[in-house]
Motif scaffolding. Structure first.
Motif, PDB file in Angstrom:
ATOM      1  N   GLY A   1      -6.455  75.493  26.074  1.00 25.58           N
ATOM      2  CA  GLY A   1      -7.139  75.627  24.797  1.00 25.58           C
ATOM      3  C   GLY A   1      -6.383  75.077  23.610  1.00 25.58           C
ATOM      4  N   GLU A   2      -5.387  74.225  23.851  1.00 25.43           N
ATOM      5  CA  GLU A   2      -4.616  73.645  22.749  1.00 25.43           C
ATOM      6  C   GLU A   2      -5.390  72.534  22.052  1.00 25.43           C
ATOM      7  OE1 GLU A   2      -1.171  74.813  25.604  1.00 25.43           O
ATOM      8  OE2 GLU A   2      -3.301  74.338  25.761  1.00 25.43           O
ATOM      9  N   ASP A   3      -5.012  72.268  20.812  1.00 27.00           N
ATOM     10  CA  ASP A   3      -5.546  71.143  20.059  1.00 27.00           C
ATOM     11  C   ASP A   3      -4.581  69.966  20.169  1.00 27.00           C
ATOM     12  OD1 ASP A   3      -7.597  72.804  19.274  1.00 27.00           O
ATOM     13  OD2 ASP A   3      -6.776  73.175  17.265  1.00 27.00           O
ATOM     14  N   LEU A   4      -5.126  68.772  20.312  1.00 33.30           N
ATOM     15  CA  LEU A   4      -4.329  67.549  20.347  1.00 33.30           C
ATOM     16  C   LEU A   4      -4.688  66.673  19.154  1.00 33.30           C
ATOM     17  CD1 LEU A   4      -4.583  66.581  24.144  1.00 33.30           C
ATOM     18  CD2 LEU A   4      -2.831  67.973  23.012  1.00 33.30           C
TER      19      LEU A   4
ATOM     20  N   GLY B   1     -14.131  66.150  19.222  1.00 32.59           N
ATOM     21  CA  GLY B   1     -13.225  65.006  19.121  1.00 32.59           C
ATOM     22  C   GLY B   1     -13.434  64.019  20.246  1.00 32.59           C
ATOM     23  N   GLY B   2     -12.354  63.346  20.639  1.00 28.15           N
ATOM     24  CA  GLY B   2     -12.424  62.360  21.706  1.00 28.15           C
ATOM     25  C   GLY B   2     -11.099  62.294  22.443  1.00 28.15           C
ATOM     26  N   ILE B   3     -11.164  61.957  23.732  1.00 29.84           N
ATOM     27  CA  ILE B   3      -9.955  61.817  24.540  1.00 29.84           C
ATOM     28  C   ILE B   3     -10.024  60.521  25.331  1.00 29.84           C
ATOM     29  CG2 ILE B   3      -8.673  62.701  26.536  1.00 29.84           C
ATOM     30  CD1 ILE B   3      -9.239  65.491  25.622  1.00 29.84           C
ATOM     31  N   LEU B   4      -8.963  59.741  25.219  1.00 29.00           N
ATOM     32  CA  LEU B   4      -8.777  58.542  26.027  1.00 29.00           C
ATOM     33  C   LEU B   4      -7.882  58.926  27.197  1.00 29.00           C
ATOM     34  CD1 LEU B   4      -9.265  55.436  26.216  1.00 29.00           C
ATOM     35  CD2 LEU B   4      -7.156  55.144  24.910  1.00 29.00           C
ATOM     36  N   LEU B   5      -8.422  58.844  28.405  1.00 28.02           N
ATOM     37  CA  LEU B   5      -7.710  59.285  29.601  1.00 28.02           C
ATOM     38  C   LEU B   5      -7.128  58.086  30.330  1.00 28.02           C
ATOM     39  CD1 LEU B   5      -7.071  61.617  31.651  1.00 28.02           C
ATOM     40  CD2 LEU B   5      -9.176  60.933  32.823  1.00 28.02           C
ATOM     41  N   PHE B   6      -5.821  58.167  30.632  1.00 29.78           N
ATOM     42  CA  PHE B   6      -5.135  57.133  31.409  1.00 29.78           C
ATOM     43  C   PHE B   6      -4.813  57.692  32.807  1.00 29.78           C
ATOM     44  CE2 PHE B   6      -4.490  55.903  27.102  1.00 29.78           C
ATOM     45  CZ  PHE B   6      -4.295  54.534  27.079  1.00 29.78           C
ATOM     46  N   ILE B   7      -5.154  56.927  33.845  1.00 29.28           N
ATOM     47  CA  ILE B   7      -4.828  57.307  35.213  1.00 29.28           C
ATOM     48  C   ILE B   7      -3.985  56.198  35.820  1.00 29.28           C
ATOM     49  CG2 ILE B   7      -5.694  57.906  37.506  1.00 29.28           C
ATOM     50  CD1 ILE B   7      -8.270  58.866  36.206  1.00 29.28           C
TER      51      ILE B   7
ATOM     52  N   GLY C   1       0.004  64.296  15.827  1.00 33.32           N
ATOM     53  CA  GLY C   1       0.724  65.518  16.149  1.00 33.32           C
ATOM     54  C   GLY C   1       1.061  65.544  17.620  1.00 33.32           C
ATOM     55  N   ARG C   2       0.530  66.509  18.310  1.00 38.03           N
ATOM     56  CA  ARG C   2       0.784  66.632  19.739  1.00 38.03           C
ATOM     57  C   ARG C   2      -0.224  65.806  20.542  1.00 38.03           C
ATOM     58  NH1 ARG C   2       0.207  72.018  23.596  1.00 38.03           N
ATOM     59  NH2 ARG C   2       1.113  71.086  25.470  1.00 38.03           N
ATOM     60  N   ILE C   3       0.285  65.009  21.478  1.00 39.43           N
ATOM     61  CA  ILE C   3      -0.565  64.284  22.410  1.00 39.43           C
ATOM     62  C   ILE C   3      -0.192  64.717  23.832  1.00 39.43           C
ATOM     63  CG2 ILE C   3      -0.941  62.326  20.865  1.00 39.43           C
ATOM     64  CD1 ILE C   3       1.151  60.766  22.376  1.00 39.43           C
TER      65      ILE C   3
ATOM     66  N   LEU D   1      -3.389  62.065  28.408  1.00 42.39           N
ATOM     67  CA  LEU D   1      -4.525  62.361  27.538  1.00 42.39           C
ATOM     68  C   LEU D   1      -4.126  61.993  26.110  1.00 42.39           C
ATOM     69  CD1 LEU D   1      -4.708  64.443  30.030  1.00 42.39           C
ATOM     70  CD2 LEU D   1      -6.229  65.741  28.535  1.00 42.39           C
ATOM     71  N   VAL D   2      -4.831  61.015  25.554  1.00 47.86           N
ATOM     72  CA  VAL D   2      -4.552  60.593  24.184  1.00 47.86           C
ATOM     73  C   VAL D   2      -5.733  60.982  23.306  1.00 47.86           C
ATOM     74  CG1 VAL D   2      -4.094  58.640  22.661  1.00 47.86           C
ATOM     75  CG2 VAL D   2      -3.101  58.689  24.955  1.00 47.86           C
TER      76      VAL D   2
END
Length: 203
Positions: free
Chosen positions: A168-171, A195-201, A175-177, A148-149
């Motif tokens: 419930g963490e913030d990315l 926000g937004g999340i780029l998901l890699f599978i 900072g933290r990815i 999760l980026v």
């Protein structure tokens, strides 16, 4: 309806089943590897770009060309504009990664700009990646690598089905990815507030 788009990164080693797609296109920087791999020209709907990759010997390939000279937009951006105008809501993209990394990062930004207009899924030799909505679920995922980026941030992220879940963490991209996790259950879910999340599978 689903579209297929080839752009000018590292060419795929194998091509997807083109019968699954209602429209197939490429940017002018990618048509060379289609031509070299004897891609069926009759299945190609258009080639988009500023024509800087063509020469006089391209012949019938030129008949597929859609001239898009706007230098303020990338060829990927302009190809997506055409596909969206044609009414498509889903596109698979090959050739986005590899090569010059500024192009790759630029392709991700273009995808982010279009994420609310069309579902874009990138494919390469390592797996697939795409922007996910604020709630996302996928099955048949056990054992696969999951990353999760945040793009650029994602708040209140919750996941299930991963070896290292989030509660419930913030990315943040500075900072933290959430890279290099893996699925321990058949179903993976992810939700976030903003926000937004780029998901890699991974494959």
């Amino acid at each position: 309806m689903k579209a297929l788009l080839f752009i000018n990164g590292i060419p795929p080693r194998t091509f997807p089943d083109i019968q699954e797609y209602n429209l197939i296109a490429c940017t002018d920087g990618a048509f060379h590897y289609l031509k070299e791999n004897h891609f069926p020209l009759d299945r190609l709907d258009f080639i988009s770009g500023d024509c800087d990759c063509f020469d006089e010997e391209e012949g019938e390939w030129q008949e597929k060309f859609v001239y898009t000279p706007d230098q303020n937009k990338t060829d990927f951006y302009k190809a997506l504009e055409i596909i969206v105008k044609k009414g498509f809501c889903q596109v698979d993209v090959y050739g986005a990664s590899g090569g010059e990394q500024d192009h790759y990062l630029g392709n991700l930004t273009v995808a982010y700009l279009f994420k609310d207009k069309i579902k874009i899924t990138f494919y390469d030799e390592y797996g697939k990646y795409f922007f996910i909505p604020s709630y996302f679920e996928v099955s048949q995922i056990r054992g696969k690598m999951i990353s999760l980026v945040p793009y650029p941030v994602a708040t209140k992220v919750y996941t299930t089905g991963l070896n290292w879940p989030l509660y419930g963490e913030d990315l943040s991209i500075i900072g933290r990815i959430g890279t290099r996790n893996f699925a321990v259950e058949d179903t993976f879910t992810c939700s976030y507030l903003e926000g937004g999340i780029l998901l890699f599978i991974g494959k």
